[in-house]
Design a protein around this motif. Structure first.
Motif, PDB file in Angstrom:
ATOM      1  N   VAL A  33     -12.175 -27.769-110.581  1.00 34.25           N
ATOM      2  CA  VAL A  33     -12.540 -29.175-110.495  1.00 34.25           C
ATOM      3  C   VAL A  33     -12.873 -29.669-111.902  1.00 34.25           C
ATOM      4  N   PHE A  34     -12.215 -30.762-112.298  1.00 30.58           N
ATOM      5  CA  PHE A  34     -12.506 -31.408-113.566  1.00 30.58           C
ATOM      6  C   PHE A  34     -13.379 -32.613-113.258  1.00 30.58           C
ATOM      7  N   GLY A  35     -14.663 -32.507-113.565  1.00 30.69           N
ATOM      8  CA  GLY A  35     -15.591 -33.599-113.336  1.00 30.69           C
ATOM      9  C   GLY A  35     -15.595 -34.539-114.529  1.00 30.69           C
ATOM     10  N   TYR A  36     -15.663 -35.845-114.260  1.00 31.95           N
ATOM     11  CA  TYR A  36     -15.618 -36.794-115.355  1.00 31.95           C
ATOM     12  C   TYR A  36     -16.398 -38.064-115.022  1.00 31.95           C
ATOM     13  N   ILE A  37     -16.732 -38.798-116.056  1.00 28.30           N
ATOM     14  CA  ILE A  37     -17.211 -40.170-115.920  1.00 28.30           C
ATOM     15  C   ILE A  37     -16.204 -41.026-116.690  1.00 28.30           C
ATOM     16  N   GLU A  38     -16.038 -42.279-116.271  1.00 22.37           N
ATOM     17  CA  GLU A  38     -15.096 -43.143-116.979  1.00 22.37           C
ATOM     18  C   GLU A  38     -15.510 -43.254-118.429  1.00 22.37           C
ATOM     19  N   ASN A  39     -14.580 -42.964-119.310  1.00 23.06           N
ATOM     20  CA  ASN A  39     -14.871 -42.965-120.738  1.00 23.06           C
ATOM     21  C   ASN A  39     -13.558 -43.166-121.495  1.00 23.06           C
ATOM     22  N   GLU A  40     -12.998 -44.357-121.353  1.00 26.45           N
ATOM     23  CA  GLU A  40     -11.722 -44.631-122.024  1.00 26.45           C
ATOM     24  C   GLU A  40     -11.903 -44.599-123.533  1.00 26.45           C
ATOM     25  N   PRO A  41     -10.970 -44.125-124.283  1.00 28.77           N
ATOM     26  CA  PRO A  41      -9.620 -43.707-123.927  1.00 28.77           C
ATOM     27  C   PRO A  41      -9.522 -42.237-123.555  1.00 28.77           C
ATOM     28  N   TYR A  42     -10.648 -41.573-123.350  1.00 31.46           N
ATOM     29  CA  TYR A  42     -10.634 -40.139-123.099  1.00 31.46           C
ATOM     30  C   TYR A  42     -10.339 -39.792-121.647  1.00 31.46           C
ATOM     31  N   THR A  43     -10.999 -40.456-120.724  1.00 36.33           N
ATOM     32  CA  THR A  43     -10.854 -40.087-119.321  1.00 36.33           C
ATOM     33  C   THR A  43     -10.957 -41.311-118.427  1.00 36.33           C
ATOM     34  N   ASN A  44     -10.000 -41.413-117.520  1.00 36.18           N
ATOM     35  CA  ASN A  44     -10.033 -42.419-116.465  1.00 36.18           C
ATOM     36  C   ASN A  44      -8.994 -42.018-115.437  1.00 36.18           C
ATOM     37  N   VAL A  45      -9.029 -42.658-114.289  1.00 29.59           N
ATOM     38  CA  VAL A  45      -8.040 -42.420-113.251  1.00 29.59           C
ATOM     39  C   VAL A  45      -7.458 -43.760-112.846  1.00 29.59           C
ATOM     40  N   ILE A  46      -6.143 -43.821-112.820  1.00 32.93           N
ATOM     41  CA  ILE A  46      -5.433 -45.000-112.343  1.00 32.93           C
ATOM     42  C   ILE A  46      -4.413 -44.526-111.314  1.00 32.93           C
ATOM     43  N   ASN A  47      -4.431 -45.188-110.139  1.00 29.11           N
ATOM     44  CA  ASN A  47      -3.527 -44.800-109.045  1.00 29.11           C
ATOM     45  C   ASN A  47      -3.631 -43.312-108.721  1.00 29.11           C
ATOM     46  N   ASN A  48      -4.857 -42.810-108.645  1.00 32.79           N
ATOM     47  CA  ASN A  48      -5.145 -41.399-108.340  1.00 32.79           C
ATOM     48  C   ASN A  48      -4.535 -40.423-109.343  1.00 32.79           C
ATOM     49  N   ARG A  49      -4.327 -40.862-110.558  1.00 33.14           N
ATOM     50  CA  ARG A  49      -3.754 -40.014-111.596  1.00 33.14           C
ATOM     51  C   ARG A  49      -4.662 -40.035-112.820  1.00 33.14           C
ATOM     52  N   LEU A  50      -5.057 -38.843-113.265  1.00 34.83           N
ATOM     53  CA  LEU A  50      -5.893 -38.711-114.450  1.00 34.83           C
ATOM     54  C   LEU A  50      -5.105 -39.172-115.670  1.00 34.83           C
ATOM     55  N   ILE A  51      -5.719 -40.044-116.472  1.00 34.55           N
ATOM     56  CA  ILE A  51      -5.090 -40.524-117.692  1.00 34.55           C
ATOM     57  C   ILE A  51      -6.059 -40.351-118.851  1.00 34.55           C
ATOM     58  N   GLY A  52      -5.549 -40.509-120.054  1.00 33.90           N
ATOM     59  CA  GLY A  52      -6.392 -40.425-121.237  1.00 33.90           C
ATOM     60  C   GLY A  52      -6.235 -39.094-121.945  1.00 33.90           C
ATOM     61  N   LEU A  53      -6.962 -38.953-123.025  1.00 31.95           N
ATOM     62  CA  LEU A  53      -6.858 -37.763-123.857  1.00 31.95           C
ATOM     63  C   LEU A  53      -7.204 -36.489-123.089  1.00 31.95           C
ATOM     64  N   ASP A  54      -8.233 -36.542-122.260  1.00 31.77           N
ATOM     65  CA  ASP A  54      -8.599 -35.350-121.484  1.00 31.77           C
ATOM     66  C   ASP A  54      -7.456 -34.879-120.597  1.00 31.77           C
ATOM     67  N   SER A  55      -6.696 -35.832-120.032  1.00 31.31           N
ATOM     68  CA  SER A  55      -5.579 -35.445-119.169  1.00 31.31           C
ATOM     69  C   SER A  55      -4.522 -34.671-119.947  1.00 31.31           C
ATOM     70  N   THR A  56      -4.355 -35.007-121.216  1.00 32.38           N
ATOM     71  CA  THR A  56      -3.399 -34.287-122.054  1.00 32.38           C
ATOM     72  C   THR A  56      -3.789 -32.819-122.149  1.00 32.38           C
ATOM     73  N   TYR A  57      -5.069 -32.555-122.381  1.00 32.67           N
ATOM     74  CA  TYR A  57      -5.538 -31.171-122.485  1.00 32.67           C
ATOM     75  C   TYR A  57      -5.501 -30.445-121.141  1.00 32.67           C
ATOM     76  N   ILE A  58      -5.935 -31.109-120.080  1.00 32.20           N
ATOM     77  CA  ILE A  58      -5.926 -30.492-118.754  1.00 32.20           C
ATOM     78  C   ILE A  58      -4.497 -30.152-118.338  1.00 32.20           C
ATOM     79  N   ASN A  59      -3.576 -31.094-118.529  1.00 26.64           N
ATOM     80  CA  ASN A  59      -2.186 -30.858-118.147  1.00 26.64           C
ATOM     81  C   ASN A  59      -1.552 -29.741-118.971  1.00 26.64           C
ATOM     82  N   ALA A  60      -1.828 -29.718-120.267  1.00 28.92           N
ATOM     83  CA  ALA A  60      -1.270 -28.667-121.126  1.00 28.92           C
ATOM     84  C   ALA A  60      -1.828 -27.302-120.726  1.00 28.92           C
ATOM     85  N   PHE A  61      -3.136 -27.221-120.471  1.00 28.16           N
ATOM     86  CA  PHE A  61      -3.733 -25.956-120.064  1.00 28.16           C
ATOM     87  C   PHE A  61      -3.189 -25.509-118.716  1.00 28.16           C
ATOM     88  N   SER A  62      -3.042 -26.448-117.792  1.00 30.64           N
ATOM     89  CA  SER A  62      -2.505 -26.135-116.473  1.00 30.64           C
ATOM     90  C   SER A  62      -1.075 -25.620-116.567  1.00 30.64           C
TER      91      SER A  62
END
Length: 87
Positions: A33-62
């Motif tokens: 589980v990746f817990g987050y608070i809205e903190n653009e441009p690092y982390t947010n969710v749009i249309n149930n999809r993680l976006i922002g810089l954190d998503s880049t790292y999570i997706n690459a690690f995954s």
């Protein structure tokens, strides 16, 4: 090609770190589980999809490790810290 690289990299990492096949399987079998608070441009969710810089790292690690993640939004840093402490 990247799949072959990812598999080779993870296998080398496991060997060099003396991580057993069981530990590797245990790691990959969990859904993290990746817990987050809205903190653009690092982390947010749009249309149930993680976006922002954190998503880049999570997706690459995954992609590299094969680990899977779900995301959970918290309303405050205090709630996020509580969630982390409770596991």
């Amino acid at each position: 090609m990247s799949s072959v690289y990812n598999d080779s990299f993870i296998n080398l990492l496991m060997i060099e770190s003396n991580i057993s096949e069981k530990s590797k399987a245990d790691f990959l079998s969990k859904k993290y589980v990746f817990g987050y608070i809205e903190n653009e441009p690092y982390t947010n969710v749009i249309n149930n999809r993680l976006i922002g810089l954190d998503s880049t790292y999570i997706n690459a690690f995954s992609e590299l490790s094969g680990a899977s993640f779900t995301v959970k939004k918290y309303r405050s840093v205090k709630e996020l810290a509580k969630g982390l402490n409770e596991g």
